[in-house]
Motif scaffolding. Sequence first.
Motif, mmCIF file in Angstrom:
data_model
loop_
_atom_site.group_PDB
_atom_site.id
_atom_site.type_symbol
_atom_site.label_atom_id
_atom_site.label_comp_id
_atom_site.label_asym_id
_atom_site.label_seq_id
_atom_site.Cartn_x
_atom_site.Cartn_y
_atom_site.Cartn_z
ATOM 1 N N SER A 1 75.791 8.119 3.338
ATOM 2 C CA SER A 1 75.372 8.939 4.203
ATOM 3 C C SER A 1 76.425 9.631 4.884
ATOM 4 C CB SER A 1 77.427 7.436 5.049
ATOM 5 O OG SER A 1 76.928 5.866 4.452
ATOM 6 N N PHE A 2 76.899 10.438 4.614
ATOM 7 C CA PHE A 2 77.492 11.964 4.678
ATOM 8 C C PHE A 2 76.110 12.261 5.311
ATOM 9 C CE2 PHE A 2 79.485 16.231 3.994
ATOM 10 C CZ PHE A 2 79.950 15.749 4.601
ATOM 11 N N ALA A 3 75.612 12.851 3.887
ATOM 12 C CA ALA A 3 74.631 14.008 3.720
ATOM 13 C C ALA A 3 73.317 13.474 4.408
ATOM 14 C CB ALA A 3 73.379 13.623 2.510
ATOM 15 N N ARG A 4 72.905 11.594 5.459
ATOM 16 C CA ARG A 4 72.236 11.797 6.305
ATOM 17 C C ARG A 4 72.758 11.842 7.116
ATOM 18 N NH1 ARG A 4 71.045 7.569 2.345
ATOM 19 N NH2 ARG A 4 72.675 6.185 2.991
ATOM 20 N N LEU A 5 74.471 12.082 7.348
ATOM 21 C CA LEU A 5 74.389 12.943 8.800
ATOM 22 C C LEU A 5 74.207 14.464 8.817
ATOM 23 C CD1 LEU A 5 77.264 11.283 9.871
ATOM 24 C CD2 LEU A 5 75.982 11.284 10.743
ATOM 25 N N VAL A 6 74.601 14.907 8.017
ATOM 26 C CA VAL A 6 74.169 16.269 7.813
ATOM 27 C C VAL A 6 73.353 16.749 8.397
ATOM 28 C CG1 VAL A 6 74.225 18.650 6.386
ATOM 29 C CG2 VAL A 6 76.070 16.648 5.774
ATOM 30 N N LEU A 7 71.829 16.137 7.052
ATOM 31 C CA LEU A 7 70.688 16.327 7.511
ATOM 32 C C LEU A 7 69.723 15.699 8.949
ATOM 33 C CD1 LEU A 7 68.044 15.296 4.647
ATOM 34 C CD2 LEU A 7 67.752 14.405 6.935
ATOM 35 N N ALA A 8 70.955 14.865 9.106
ATOM 36 C CA ALA A 8 70.524 14.803 10.704
ATOM 37 C C ALA A 8 70.714 15.924 11.951
ATOM 38 C CB ALA A 8 71.028 13.353 11.453
ATOM 39 N N GLU A 9 71.609 16.600 11.655
ATOM 40 C CA GLU A 9 72.504 17.371 12.214
ATOM 41 C C GLU A 9 71.528 18.692 11.603
ATOM 42 O OE1 GLU A 9 74.252 17.375 14.486
ATOM 43 O OE2 GLU A 9 75.742 15.248 14.219
ATOM 44 N N LEU A 10 70.961 19.007 10.723
ATOM 45 C CA LEU A 10 70.070 20.331 10.114
ATOM 46 C C LEU A 10 68.805 19.760 11.448
ATOM 47 C CD1 LEU A 10 70.966 20.503 6.419
ATOM 48 C CD2 LEU A 10 71.076 22.416 8.421
ATOM 49 N N THR A 11 68.504 18.658 10.873
ATOM 50 C CA THR A 11 67.405 18.801 11.784
ATOM 51 C C THR A 11 67.788 18.747 13.273
ATOM 52 O OG1 THR A 11 66.704 16.854 10.400
ATOM 53 C CG2 THR A 11 65.240 16.555 12.712
ATOM 54 N N ALA A 12 68.765 18.238 13.969
ATOM 55 C CA ALA A 12 68.335 18.543 15.117
ATOM 56 C C ALA A 12 69.188 20.308 16.166
ATOM 57 C CB ALA A 12 70.339 17.640 16.135
ATOM 58 N N ARG A 13 69.264 20.773 14.507
ATOM 59 C CA ARG A 13 69.333 22.067 14.514
ATOM 60 C C ARG A 13 68.118 23.264 13.772
ATOM 61 N NH1 ARG A 13 73.572 20.358 14.557
ATOM 62 N NH2 ARG A 13 75.214 20.995 15.467
ATOM 63 N N ASP A 14 66.622 22.053 14.052
ATOM 64 C CA ASP A 14 65.341 22.806 13.708
ATOM 65 C C ASP A 14 65.134 23.317 12.670
ATOM 66 O OD1 ASP A 14 64.861 22.215 16.580
ATOM 67 O OD2 ASP A 14 65.099 24.688 17.227
ATOM 68 N N ILE A 15 65.568 22.740 11.751
ATOM 69 C CA ILE A 15 65.661 23.297 10.045
ATOM 70 C C ILE A 15 65.514 21.592 9.570
ATOM 71 C CG2 ILE A 15 67.001 23.741 8.151
ATOM 72 C CD1 ILE A 15 67.570 25.739 10.602
ATOM 73 N N PHE A 16 64.024 21.630 9.106
ATOM 74 C CA PHE A 16 63.847 20.492 8.279
ATOM 75 C C PHE A 16 64.004 20.605 6.573
ATOM 76 C CE2 PHE A 16 59.808 19.327 5.910
ATOM 77 C CZ PHE A 16 59.623 18.392 5.707
ATOM 78 N N VAL A 17 64.712 19.233 6.334
ATOM 79 C CA VAL A 17 65.619 19.650 5.034
ATOM 80 C C VAL A 17 64.528 17.955 4.502
ATOM 81 C CG1 VAL A 17 66.691 21.533 4.688
ATOM 82 C CG2 VAL A 17 67.464 19.253 4.987
ATOM 83 N N ARG A 18 64.559 17.385 3.399
ATOM 84 C CA ARG A 18 64.951 15.913 2.926
ATOM 85 C C ARG A 18 65.850 15.320 2.021
ATOM 86 N NH1 ARG A 18 58.369 16.110 2.652
ATOM 87 N NH2 ARG A 18 57.595 15.380 4.538
ATOM 88 N N MET A 19 66.392 14.464 1.890
ATOM 89 C CA MET A 19 67.052 14.569 0.229
ATOM 90 C C MET A 19 66.952 13.038 -0.166
ATOM 91 S SD MET A 19 69.382 12.800 3.909
ATOM 92 C CE MET A 19 70.753 11.698 2.501
ATOM 93 N N PRO A 20 66.936 13.665 -1.328
ATOM 94 C CA PRO A 20 67.021 12.356 -2.480
ATOM 95 C C PRO A 20 66.525 10.799 -2.028
ATOM 96 C CG PRO A 20 67.853 13.550 -3.441
ATOM 97 C CD PRO A 20 68.116 13.991 -2.303
ATOM 98 N N PHE A 21 66.229 9.870 -2.120
ATOM 99 C CA PHE A 21 66.265 8.620 -1.342
ATOM 100 C C PHE A 21 67.655 7.637 -2.038
ATOM 101 C CE2 PHE A 21 61.111 9.819 -1.362
ATOM 102 C CZ PHE A 21 61.724 9.241 0.301
ATOM 103 N N VAL A 22 67.791 7.916 -3.361
ATOM 104 C CA VAL A 22 68.902 6.593 -3.697
ATOM 105 C C VAL A 22 69.794 7.048 -4.177
ATOM 106 C CG1 VAL A 22 66.704 5.368 -4.647
ATOM 107 C CG2 VAL A 22 68.005 6.828 -6.230
ATOM 108 N N ALA A 23 71.274 6.517 -3.967
ATOM 109 C CA ALA A 23 72.460 6.570 -5.053
ATOM 110 C C ALA A 23 72.275 6.424 -6.184
ATOM 111 C CB ALA A 23 73.326 5.213 -4.131
ATOM 112 N N PRO A 24 72.916 7.462 -6.770
ATOM 113 C CA PRO A 24 73.697 8.249 -6.026
ATOM 114 C C PRO A 24 73.614 9.831 -5.569
ATOM 115 C CG PRO A 24 74.237 8.679 -8.643
ATOM 116 C CD PRO A 24 73.329 7.322 -8.375
ATOM 117 N N HIS A 25 72.235 10.433 -6.251
ATOM 118 C CA HIS A 25 71.345 11.404 -5.607
ATOM 119 C C HIS A 25 71.418 11.761 -3.803
ATOM 120 C CE1 HIS A 25 69.355 10.363 -9.740
ATOM 121 N NE2 HIS A 25 70.553 11.389 -9.410
ATOM 122 N N ASP A 26 71.459 10.686 -3.291
ATOM 123 C CA ASP A 26 71.816 10.756 -1.847
ATOM 124 C C ASP A 26 73.098 11.549 -1.165
ATOM 125 O OD1 ASP A 26 73.197 8.266 -2.254
ATOM 126 O OD2 ASP A 26 72.128 7.261 -0.571
#
Lengths: 368, 368
Positions: free
Chosen positions: B314-339
């Motif tokens: 959940s935290f990493a998804r938030l980080v990703l969303a905040e990076l996206t909001a700042r125009d940085i395109f990144v992705r993340m692994p799909f499943v726990a615990p790698h997510d």
Amino acid sequence: MTGPRYTQLVASLPATVPFVGPETQERTRNRPFAARLGANENLFGPSPKAVEAMAKAARDIWMYGDPENHDLRHALAAHHRVELENIVVGEGIDGLLGYLVRMLVGPGDAVVTSEGAYPTFNFHVAGFGGTLHKVPYRGDHEDPEALIARARDTRAKLIYLANPDNPMGSWHNAETISRMIAAIPDGTLLALDEAYVELAPEGTAPAIDADDPRVIRMRTFSKGYGMAGARVGYAIGEAGLITAFNKIRNHFGMCRISQAGALAALQDQPHLADIRAKVAAAWDEIGRIASANGLVALPSATNFVTVDCGRDGSFARLVLAELTARDIFVRMPFVAPHDRCIRVSCGRPEDLARFAEALPEALAAARG
Amino acid sequence: MTGPRYTQLVASLPATVPFVGPETQERTRNRPFAARLGANENLFGPSPKAVEAMAKAARDIWMYGDPENHDLRHALAAHHRVELENIVVGEGIDGLLGYLVRMLVGPGDAVVTSEGAYPTFNFHVAGFGGTLHKVPYRGDHEDPEALIARARDTRAKLIYLANPDNPMGSWHNAETISRMIAAIPDGTLLALDEAYVELAPEGTAPAIDADDPRVIRMRTFSKGYGMAGARVGYAIGEAGLITAFNKIRNHFGMCRISQAGALAALQDQPHLADIRAKVAAAWDEIGRIASANGLVALPSATNFVTVDCGRDGSFARLVLAELTARDIFVRMPFVAPHDRCIRVSCGRPEDLARFAEALPEALAAARG
């Protein structure tokens, strides 16, 4: 240590190639062709704006192409006055036909086509285990009524019709195709391959009704637009059918350069008009060359002309071999009675001059 | 007037997309990204010689590409010291994986992969009705022994392993992979996806034994060679297996420009060496940025670095969303615990500077 276990279906398939490429022939001959007139290519080439767009896109090739093909689909939707959801872009019509067959055809499912029509469609049907039912041409034309009747008899899932036709270059008018569409049996889909339609007379393509669930139209940038090597085809159809391609297609299968080139080509309609004029001039010139040699050029609505060599398939195969020996690459229809013909691309004047020079010798040798 | 009749299998499939492209996100956001660091692309780009070859080939795009991909396969065979018959070229590794799955996997056939590994492989397995068995990673590494054990238990036809791995960036050395190959059960094929191997330390790829019928190696021009948009992948394997692709592949599926570009890229090995150095510098820089923000960059053998955000998905998804909001395109692994991680491409200094600028704010907002 054993090998992989193939599916029963794949184990049963031959390793066929629908078409042997001219490069393969050149390697075998160990000599290049002087005129490349056998692959239904557009020797007049693409719009210079498309070439420029592709050269520019080459610098951005580190990026994947847009898997939604959004910009190209958007432009195509506007061009054809349909919605974005009615258009899927794929790796040439060949690629789209493969996806379409996979979506509909399983082992034993009936599919109807014409005897001697596009082999790559047959390749896909065989590849998914479908049962092909072939109806004869009516003279040099595919026979819409016979296709419909056979589809009804066999409860076919899919009918294939190319309009204009390859390999004969013949065509039906829009009214005939519309009547055919009206007669499609329930639960049958018509794959209407319109690869050559940009080169056909006005009135060849029926108006597009993208919401009609009975037909999917296949178009390409390979023929009129002169970009065969880019592998950009598209299909127009009912939104549900078009969306279903997303279940199975190679989402990242499109070359980014090709996407850019196709978009630029679509936007240069004056170039397409110029190509139409050049192709029409080539129809006349091939007709003239044929006549001068006592042969008959069949009427064409495509970027090739099918030339009746006036005897049987054995003779036409000899003519083709003699042309090949004289560095002229042409092909011919695969089945009788159409294999009495050879098929010549609408080349530039210099290409057709080489053909005109080689043909009398090739005919003499074949008759010899 | 009814619609088409899909196969039972296709009717049952969801219209999934393995990856949402950055262009789709940009359209949704209605704003371009400032740094494109999410698609495992090579921001340093291809060899200038490849760009030049592609621009040149654009002028010849009226010709179909060679369906045998002869010149490229010939050069690849020499490069890898295998025979021409050991190499098949296709529309990216994605396209080749699709063909491979189709050749081996029918409804109910067992296939083994890792939980959280490449979704596009899973997409193909589902698309042909195979049954996927997933084994967990061992920490941040795929687990060769568990994959083999599960393949033995399930009589799997196919195992998928990426080395180096996506999305974790981790890798096994050649000895580990060789032991895995030696343990492959009879009748199972290992699809060894080496998309990133040109960027990995020496000793990551086992020596190629092209006659070994237990393994097929997948390579690409998308990563080290910086040509993701060109869609050129290839597979190296036993001649019988490689020839079998001809039974089903889209023979005219390759873009002519891409064929020319890949050939030129292969011939410019100094450029690849330069890319390796730049990617290694980016590993260090991303590590430095991560540390400066209290995060841990995982060791990488790929053109991306997986960064552990230190909490849960959940935290990493938030980080990703905040990076996206700042125009940085990144992705993340799909499943726990790698997510718990985000995945950052090895960008140029200017790309990583933008990431470095946005990350502290994104973390602060996520911790919020």
